[in-house]
Every structure is written in structure tokens, then in C-alpha cells.
Write a protein that holds these residues in place. Structure first.
Motif, PDB file in Angstrom:
ATOM      1  N   MET A  32      -8.611   3.413  -7.611  1.00  0.00           N
ATOM      2  CA  MET A  32      -9.346   3.284  -6.860  1.00  0.00           C
ATOM      3  C   MET A  32      -8.944   3.436  -5.183  1.00  0.00           C
ATOM      4  O   MET A  32      -8.024   2.634  -5.118  1.00  0.00           O
ATOM      5  CB  MET A  32     -10.491   2.146  -6.852  1.00  0.00           C
ATOM      6  CG  MET A  32     -11.692   2.300  -5.787  1.00  0.00           C
ATOM      7  SD  MET A  32     -12.795   3.893  -6.460  1.00  0.00           S
ATOM      8  CE  MET A  32     -13.351   2.845  -8.050  1.00  0.00           C
ATOM      9  N   VAL A  33      -9.461   4.408  -4.627  1.00  0.00           N
ATOM     10  CA  VAL A  33      -9.028   4.426  -3.069  1.00  0.00           C
ATOM     11  C   VAL A  33     -10.403   4.462  -2.212  1.00  0.00           C
ATOM     12  O   VAL A  33     -11.034   5.368  -2.404  1.00  0.00           O
ATOM     13  CB  VAL A  33      -7.967   5.702  -2.777  1.00  0.00           C
ATOM     14  CG1 VAL A  33      -7.722   5.667  -1.480  1.00  0.00           C
ATOM     15  CG2 VAL A  33      -7.028   5.739  -3.717  1.00  0.00           C
ATOM     16  N   VAL A  34     -10.311   3.696  -1.243  1.00  0.00           N
ATOM     17  CA  VAL A  34     -11.464   3.791  -0.343  1.00  0.00           C
ATOM     18  C   VAL A  34     -10.813   3.964   1.113  1.00  0.00           C
ATOM     19  O   VAL A  34     -10.315   3.082   1.490  1.00  0.00           O
ATOM     20  CB  VAL A  34     -12.512   2.596  -0.399  1.00  0.00           C
ATOM     21  CG1 VAL A  34     -13.747   2.947   0.342  1.00  0.00           C
ATOM     22  CG2 VAL A  34     -12.896   2.167  -1.909  1.00  0.00           C
ATOM     23  N   SER A  35     -11.445   4.859   1.861  1.00  0.00           N
ATOM     24  CA  SER A  35     -11.044   4.983   3.247  1.00  0.00           C
ATOM     25  C   SER A  35     -11.981   5.622   4.130  1.00  0.00           C
ATOM     26  O   SER A  35     -13.087   6.053   3.533  1.00  0.00           O
ATOM     27  CB  SER A  35      -9.593   5.827   3.255  1.00  0.00           C
ATOM     28  OG  SER A  35      -9.844   7.325   3.331  1.00  0.00           O
ATOM     29  N   ALA A  36     -11.738   5.706   5.347  1.00  0.00           N
ATOM     30  CA  ALA A  36     -12.678   6.230   6.277  1.00  0.00           C
ATOM     31  C   ALA A  36     -12.836   7.857   6.330  1.00  0.00           C
ATOM     32  O   ALA A  36     -13.539   8.307   7.219  1.00  0.00           O
ATOM     33  CB  ALA A  36     -12.504   5.617   7.658  1.00  0.00           C
ATOM     34  N   HIS A  37     -12.015   8.487   5.661  1.00  0.00           N
ATOM     35  CA  HIS A  37     -12.020   9.994   5.360  1.00  0.00           C
ATOM     36  C   HIS A  37     -11.768  10.264   3.886  1.00  0.00           C
ATOM     37  O   HIS A  37     -10.690   9.890   3.587  1.00  0.00           O
ATOM     38  CB  HIS A  37     -10.998  10.499   6.428  1.00  0.00           C
ATOM     39  CG  HIS A  37     -11.254  11.863   6.832  1.00  0.00           C
ATOM     40  ND1 HIS A  37     -11.268  12.589   5.946  1.00  0.00           N
ATOM     41  CD2 HIS A  37     -11.799  12.334   8.091  1.00  0.00           C
ATOM     42  CE1 HIS A  37     -11.563  14.183   6.638  1.00  0.00           C
ATOM     43  NE2 HIS A  37     -11.868  13.885   7.763  1.00  0.00           N
ATOM     44  N   ASP A  38     -12.574  11.481   3.836  1.00  0.00           N
ATOM     45  CA  ASP A  38     -12.581  11.814   2.113  1.00  0.00           C
ATOM     46  C   ASP A  38     -11.324  12.598   1.932  1.00  0.00           C
ATOM     47  O   ASP A  38     -10.708  12.227   0.990  1.00  0.00           O
ATOM     48  CB  ASP A  38     -13.572  12.585   2.046  1.00  0.00           C
ATOM     49  CG  ASP A  38     -13.763  13.183   0.516  1.00  0.00           C
ATOM     50  OD1 ASP A  38     -13.835  12.116  -0.543  1.00  0.00           O
ATOM     51  OD2 ASP A  38     -13.500  14.233   0.246  1.00  0.00           O
ATOM     52  N   LEU A  39     -10.706  13.056   2.763  1.00  0.00           N
ATOM     53  CA  LEU A  39      -9.478  13.782   2.572  1.00  0.00           C
ATOM     54  C   LEU A  39      -8.253  12.730   2.469  1.00  0.00           C
ATOM     55  O   LEU A  39      -7.520  13.072   1.495  1.00  0.00           O
ATOM     56  CB  LEU A  39      -9.287  14.767   3.635  1.00  0.00           C
ATOM     57  CG  LEU A  39      -9.995  16.094   3.919  1.00  0.00           C
ATOM     58  CD1 LEU A  39      -9.751  16.971   5.199  1.00  0.00           C
ATOM     59  CD2 LEU A  39      -9.567  16.940   2.588  1.00  0.00           C
ATOM     60  N   ASP A 375      -8.463   0.770   1.579  1.00  0.00           N
ATOM     61  CA  ASP A 375      -8.049  -0.255   0.264  1.00  0.00           C
ATOM     62  C   ASP A 375      -7.592   0.401  -0.865  1.00  0.00           C
ATOM     63  O   ASP A 375      -8.162   1.605  -1.082  1.00  0.00           O
ATOM     64  CB  ASP A 375      -9.107  -1.115  -0.395  1.00  0.00           C
ATOM     65  CG  ASP A 375     -10.134  -1.705   0.844  1.00  0.00           C
ATOM     66  OD1 ASP A 375      -9.337  -2.516   1.708  1.00  0.00           O
ATOM     67  OD2 ASP A 375     -11.280  -1.810   0.666  1.00  0.00           O
ATOM     68  N   VAL A 376      -6.647   0.210  -1.801  1.00  0.00           N
ATOM     69  CA  VAL A 376      -6.279   0.745  -2.722  1.00  0.00           C
ATOM     70  C   VAL A 376      -5.991  -0.356  -3.971  1.00  0.00           C
ATOM     71  O   VAL A 376      -5.545  -1.309  -3.783  1.00  0.00           O
ATOM     72  CB  VAL A 376      -4.810   1.454  -2.516  1.00  0.00           C
ATOM     73  CG1 VAL A 376      -4.417   2.272  -3.795  1.00  0.00           C
ATOM     74  CG2 VAL A 376      -4.908   2.418  -1.525  1.00  0.00           C
ATOM     75  N   LEU A 377      -6.177   0.151  -5.070  1.00  0.00           N
ATOM     76  CA  LEU A 377      -6.103  -0.589  -6.534  1.00  0.00           C
ATOM     77  C   LEU A 377      -5.608   0.369  -7.364  1.00  0.00           C
ATOM     78  O   LEU A 377      -6.222   1.455  -7.807  1.00  0.00           O
ATOM     79  CB  LEU A 377      -7.573  -1.211  -6.584  1.00  0.00           C
ATOM     80  CG  LEU A 377      -7.229  -1.937  -8.110  1.00  0.00           C
ATOM     81  CD1 LEU A 377      -6.473  -3.345  -7.982  1.00  0.00           C
ATOM     82  CD2 LEU A 377      -8.891  -2.331  -8.702  1.00  0.00           C
ATOM     83  N   ASP A 378      -4.487  -0.095  -8.281  1.00  0.00           N
ATOM     84  CA  ASP A 378      -4.094   0.819  -9.267  1.00  0.00           C
ATOM     85  C   ASP A 378      -4.437   0.242 -10.615  1.00  0.00           C
ATOM     86  O   ASP A 378      -4.934  -0.806 -10.947  1.00  0.00           O
ATOM     87  CB  ASP A 378      -2.417   1.099  -9.195  1.00  0.00           C
ATOM     88  CG  ASP A 378      -1.614   0.088  -9.245  1.00  0.00           C
ATOM     89  OD1 ASP A 378      -1.892  -1.015 -10.011  1.00  0.00           O
ATOM     90  OD2 ASP A 378      -0.503   0.019  -8.851  1.00  0.00           O
ATOM     91  N   ALA A 379      -4.079   0.996 -11.600  1.00  0.00           N
ATOM     92  CA  ALA A 379      -4.261   0.583 -12.877  1.00  0.00           C
ATOM     93  C   ALA A 379      -3.799  -0.712 -13.532  1.00  0.00           C
ATOM     94  O   ALA A 379      -4.201  -1.380 -14.401  1.00  0.00           O
ATOM     95  CB  ALA A 379      -4.038   1.789 -14.259  1.00  0.00           C
ATOM     96  N   ASP A 380      -2.546  -0.798 -12.983  1.00  0.00           N
ATOM     97  CA  ASP A 380      -1.590  -2.249 -13.257  1.00  0.00           C
ATOM     98  C   ASP A 380      -2.366  -3.409 -12.496  1.00  0.00           C
ATOM     99  O   ASP A 380      -1.789  -4.473 -13.002  1.00  0.00           O
ATOM    100  CB  ASP A 380      -0.468  -1.903 -12.851  1.00  0.00           C
ATOM    101  CG  ASP A 380       0.338  -0.808 -13.795  1.00  0.00           C
ATOM    102  OD1 ASP A 380      -0.363  -0.629 -15.069  1.00  0.00           O
ATOM    103  OD2 ASP A 380       1.150  -0.050 -13.382  1.00  0.00           O
TER     104      ASP A 380
END
Length: 584
Positions: A32-39, A375-380
Motif C-alpha cells: 500500500m502507498v498513500v501520498s498527496a499526489h496520485d502520480l 506512507d508505504v507498507l510492503d507485503a513482508d
């Protein structure tokens, strides 16, 4: 201030977040990635779909935001990164800007000792030595897996080929266009037709593409010891600033132990000094742990009273006791001691507001709202929370010629003069005075919350001095009030920072009856537009189990949960153009 104007410009219309139905968080299982710009979010998700981990994706997102979110994304500023790795290790990377070696405590004062308006915010004197490039590279080399060139390639492409403006891009450019027009380089890049680009038009940044390409090929030395740094130092000298090539060459990143604390069964990992965020959040949680906020009810008179009284005391400590740990002995252990929290709690009158004048030093000793969080979360299970900034939108609204780099005005976060408020109203003390090589105190609070040894929440926000309360309230909303991550972020906010002695309210933060009850207790209120653009990821389920006394477990309730989903991303409804992007 900036967030209020941006809210008007963007017509965000979070008009009744408590009454309107919030969308479900974005669900995923592979990252999952969440940021202030979709690109930028899409760039990070693509890294996760390939061979990259969360740190790789965070680096790629950081560079992408420097292109598509130039008002706050940056390589001309700095910030913080909180990491919680899959093996359980937690660490913090400080790549905050530093004061040039020629900086003095009276840099922003005139001969009579008065603060000169605009000197710390609108001139080259306000520019701190940038840290983003070395910060991202430090994270990549220590915890990433991919090459610098691969991670920077998407940002270089976006700068070279351009990107099409959405409404949010056009809105901020229109808002800041007059200030950008004062600088020839900024005007040439961001107002290419003599006006800000409109929605549907493309912005190309060829100079920035060349700068990023040089960094990708040569590494941080191209920025700190090579032609990019030389161009920045030359522009500073021409503009009356004090950054030199030596300042850039001496810049170093710090890796520090995070601030950690426990709250109702959850473990909080947050930013240490030179951030005030982690200390302030944990100090507040320690005090609030003595109250049953869940039983009181969300934004009831009783809950708001104890929250405001807690914040009033926390900000006294924040504004007067904390600073750069290389220069100040921060009393962290004392401020985080449960016994200290108990003493502060004992001083809270349940029936009356405490006048701020009764707290803090006899002569009391804001930081930029225009920051960005991702924010970033990976599968591990590797989790990364990043907050970085130029301070004000577009910093000093100046670009170092030939580089495409927008320069920060982070020096305003120092205490220009003890007792004098900065651009965001913070009244601070001598611990945060300007000094050569010193890092200004920050409120940036990239935070990760765990439960039973596993990541439960990644959270953070821009908002200047309000970052602390935004992050704190999101945690309380989930732990104490059982909101899902999207509801917790969208919920209307309150803020109190000791001075000025007033409680700021977003629209619909309090019912008329609740407000009247609190006014009778002695609280004073200021109605404001929405502030902050938080980003969050919850793990395991969209929301925590309500239960303020135990905080036990997770409960997947509310709306349809995608089969197999284990992570849930939420982008603040206050911000247009951002997104949560899931990897499946």
C-alpha cells in the motif's frame, strides 16, 4: 494559514465529515502507498509490484513528489523518515535542513533587536541546507534493495515529459502564482505562459529533469559537492543568503532511536528530537491514558476539555524544552515518565479551563503548514512513514537558476527571538534559537503504531504545529473511538498549542451545545477552515477494536471488506489529488 487558503481554493468541502458517510479505506494485500499526489502513489505501487521493498518505494515516491507536488515535495528541503522493518527493528532517519555556518541567533533581527518581517520566510536568509537527497540515499543504501537509477527513473520521466494538471495542481499554482512570479526562474518554470497552468495543461520541468538525472548518475555528491550545490551556493550569494559550498559539503544525515511509548495495548514509534512530535504525542498519550475517552464520547464536552488541557501542558514543554539534540540536552526521559504525566494530570481541573498564562515560563520563549506526508507498507511488513517539507508552500518561492530546485524557508522554524511568534503562531524559547549547523525544532511526526509485535497503523500529516494534534487525534479516534482509518483521518479536528490561548476548531468539530458547555468552563474558541492532509494505512483490518481499557485486537467491521485484504489505505478528504494505491 496556508492550509486554510488551500482549503478555500480547492473547495475541499469537508463540510460535515461527522455526518456524511466516509468512503471505505482502499483495501489491498500485497502492499500500500498513500501520498498527496496520485502520480507519486502510483510510482510507489509500481515499485512494490516489482522487486522493491517499502523503503525502495518510499525513495521513489519522495523523488516523484519533488516533481508532481513541488509546493511541498522536494529535493530543496528536508524531513524525517520513521521505519519499522519486518524483522522488528525500528529506526529514524533525520534529513532535516540545517542552519548555515554563518547563521547567528540574531540573524532575523534588526539592529534594535526587532524581528524583521519576511527575512526568515521570503529571502535567501531563510533557506536551510537541504537534506532530502542525502536522506533518501541513506535510506536506500541501508534498507533498500534497488539501484538509485531505477528508483529515480519515474521522477526523471515525469519532469522531462511533464504531467497533466488536475484541479488540485491548478488550484495551488493559482494560489501561489503571484509569489512565484517575483522570481525569474520560478516564473519561467511554473508560469510558462505568463500565468499558472490550468487543469488539463502539462507542466514540463527540464532543468529539474537534468538535476535528477545527474543525481541518479553521480549520487549525492553531485548535489552536495558538485555542480548542483555550486549553483545553489551561487544563487544564495546573489540573493543575499549565507549558504556556501562548505555548508553543503558538511551536511550529514543522522540515524536516531525513535521515541517509543505504549497506549492501551498499542506501541507507538515516532519522531525524536529534533522533532518535537514523538515526545509531544507520547507525553499527551501518557496523560490521556488516565481518562476513559471512549466512555466520554468523541468530541463530547468532557473529552474535549481533558484533551485541550493536556495539549496546553504538552505544548508548554514542546515550545520551551526541546531542540536539536546536538546542541540541547532534551529532558526526554522526564517528559515521558508516567509519573510526570500523572503530576500534569493532577493539575487539570475537571470543571475549569486553565489560563495559559498560568503555565510555562514568565516570559515564554508557527512552523510551515505546507509539508507533505506519505506512507508505504510492503507485503513482508516493512513500514515507512515520511514527512518532508519546504516549510511554506514553495518555500521562499525561489528557484536556484539552472537546477529547477525550489528552495525551502525552513530557517523560520527557529526561534527568531524568544517570545516572538513564528509564521504559525508558535511562541518558542531559547532552546530553539538560531545557531550555526543547528537543526530547527520541528513538529513533523511520521509515526508507526504496532500491536503484538506487528504493524497496526502508519500515520502522519502536514500542518505545522498542528501535525502533533492531527496525528494524536487520529490515534485516539482509532484506539478510543473505534473509527476506521479513513474516518479517523477525516474526522473534524481541534487544536490547542498553549499560546495563543485559544482552541482552534475545524467546521463541525463541536456541536453548539458542546461548545456552550466548554465556554462555560472557560475555554475560548476560534473557528477556522480545515487544516492538514493526513495519510494513513491500517493493517489487519480497517479499524481497531473499541475498548479504551484494553485496546485488544482488531475487528473488521463496517462496509464490505475485500476478500483477503490485510492492509487499508486512507488519503485525507481535505486534500485533492492524492490517493491510496493498493498492490494486490
Amino acid at each position: 494559514m496556508r492550509d486554510r487558503l488551500l482549503a478555500i481554493c480547492f473547495a475541499l468541502a469537508l463540510t460535515a465529515p461527522a455526518a456524511a458517510a466516509d468512503p471505505e479505506p482502499v483495501a489491498g494485500s500485497g502492499g500500500m502507498v498513500v501520498s498527496a499526489h496520485d502520480l507519486a502513489s502510483q510510482v510507489g505501487a509500481e515499485i512494490l509490484r516489482g522487486s522493491g521493498n517499502a523503503v525502495d518505494a518510499a525513495v521513489a515516491v519522495g523523488y516523484a513528489l519533488a516533481v508532481v507536488y513541488p509546493q511541498a515535495g522536494n529535493i530543496g528541503g528536508g524531513g524525517f523518515m520513521t521505519l519499522r522493518l519486518a524483522d522488528g527493528r525500528a529506526t529514524f532517519i533525520d534529513f532535516r535542513e540545517k542552519a548555515p555556518l554563518a547563521a547567528t541567533a540574531t540573524l532575523f533581527q534588526d539592529a534594535a533587536g526587532k524581528v524583521v518581517p519576511g527575512r526568515s520566510t521570503e529571502s535567501w536568509l531563510g533557506v536551510g541546507v537541504p537534506g532530502t537527497v542525502l536522506g533518501l540515499e541513506t535510506a536506500r543504501t541501508r534498507y533498500g534493495t534497488m539501484s538509485r537509477a531505477a528508483l529515480m527513473a519515474p521522477a526523471i520521466r515525469l519532469a522531462r515529459e511533464g504531467y497533466v494538471f488536475g484541479q488540485g495542481d491548478a488550484g495551488i499554482m493559482a494560489l501561489e502564482g503571484d509569489k512565484l512570479a517575483r522570481d525569474p526562474e520560478a516564473r519561467r518554470i511554473f508560469l510558462p505562459h505568463g500565468r499558472p497552468p490550468a487543469r488539463g495543461e502539462r507542466l514540463v520541468q527540464k532543468d529539474l529533469a537534468a538535476t535528477l538525472s545527474l543525481i541518479a548518475a553521480k549520487g549525492p555528491d553531485a548535489f552536495y559537492r558538485g555542480p548542483i550545490g555550486a549553483a545553489i551556493a551561487a544563487a544564495s550569494a546573489r540573493g543575499g543568503g549565507i549558504i556556501t559550498r562548505e555548508d553543503l559539503a558538511r551536511y550529514k544525515v543522522r540515524e536516531l532511536k525513535p521515541i517509543e511509548c505504549d497506549y492501551r495495548g498499542y506501541h507507538v514509534i515516532s519522531a525524536p528530537p529534533p522533532s518535537s512530535g514523538g515526545v509531544s504525542i507520547c507525553e499527551a498519550l501518557n496523560i490521556l491514558s488516565g481518562y476513559d475517552l471512549g466512555a466520554m464520547g468523541f468530541h463530547s464536552a468532557d473529552e474535549v476539555h481533558v484533551l485541550v488541557e493536556t495539549l496546553r501542558r504538552v505544548y508548554v514543554d514542546r515550545n520551551n524544552k526541546l531542540g536539536d539534540p546536538d546542541f540541547v540536552a532534551n529532558p526526554t526521559a522526564e517528559l515521558l515518565d508516567p509519573a510526570y504525566a500523572a503530576r500534569l494530570r493532577a493539575g487539570i481541573d475537571p470543571a475549569r479551563a486553565t489560563p495559559s498564562s498560568r503555565l510555562g515560563p514568565p516570559v515564554p520563549a508557527p512552523e510551515g503548514h505546507s509539508t507533505t506526508q506519505y506512507d508505504v507498507l510492503d507485503a513482508d511488513g516493512n513500514a515507512v512513514s515520511v514527512t518532508y517539507t519546504l516549510n511554506d508552500w514553495f518555500g521562499i518561492h525561489r528557484v536556484a537558476p539552472g537546477t529547477g530546485i525550489v528552495m525551502n524557508n525552513e530557517m523560520d522554524d527557529f526561534t527568531s527571538k524568544p517570545g516572538a511568534p513564528n509564521m504559525f503562531g508558535l511562541v518558542q524559547g531559547a532552546a530553539n534559537a538560531v545557531g550555526p549547523g543547528k537543526t530547527p525544532l520541528s513538529s513533523m511526526s511520521p509515526t508507526i503504531v504496532t500491536r503484538d509485535g506487528k504493524v497496526a497503523l502508519i500515520i502522519g500529516s502536514p500542518g505545522g504545529s498542528r501535525i502533533i494534534t492531527i496525528t494524536l487525534e487520529a490515534i485516539i479516534n482509532m484506539v478510543d473511538h473505534g473509527m476506521d482509518v479513513q474516518q479517523a483521518i477525516n474526522a473534524p479536528r481541534i487544536h490547542e498549542q498553549w499560546l495563543p490561548d485559544v482552541v482552534s476548531l475545524e467546521p463541525f468539530a463541536l456541536s453548539p451545545d458542546t461548545r456552550a458547555l466548554l465556554e462555560r468552563r472557560g475555554h475560548k474558541f476560534s473557528d477556522e477552515e480545515n487544516w492538514g492532509i493526513a495519510e494513513g494505512i491500517s493493517v489487519g483490518a480497517p479499524r481497531f477494536t473499541p475498548g479504551p481499557r484494553t485496546g485488544a485486537g482488531f475487528l473488521a467491521v463496517g462496509g464490505a471488506i475485500a476478500p483477503g485484504a490485510t492492509m487499508f489505505g486512507a488519503h485525507d478528504a481535505r486534500g485533492t489529488g492524492g490517493s491510496a494505491v493498493a498492490v494486490h
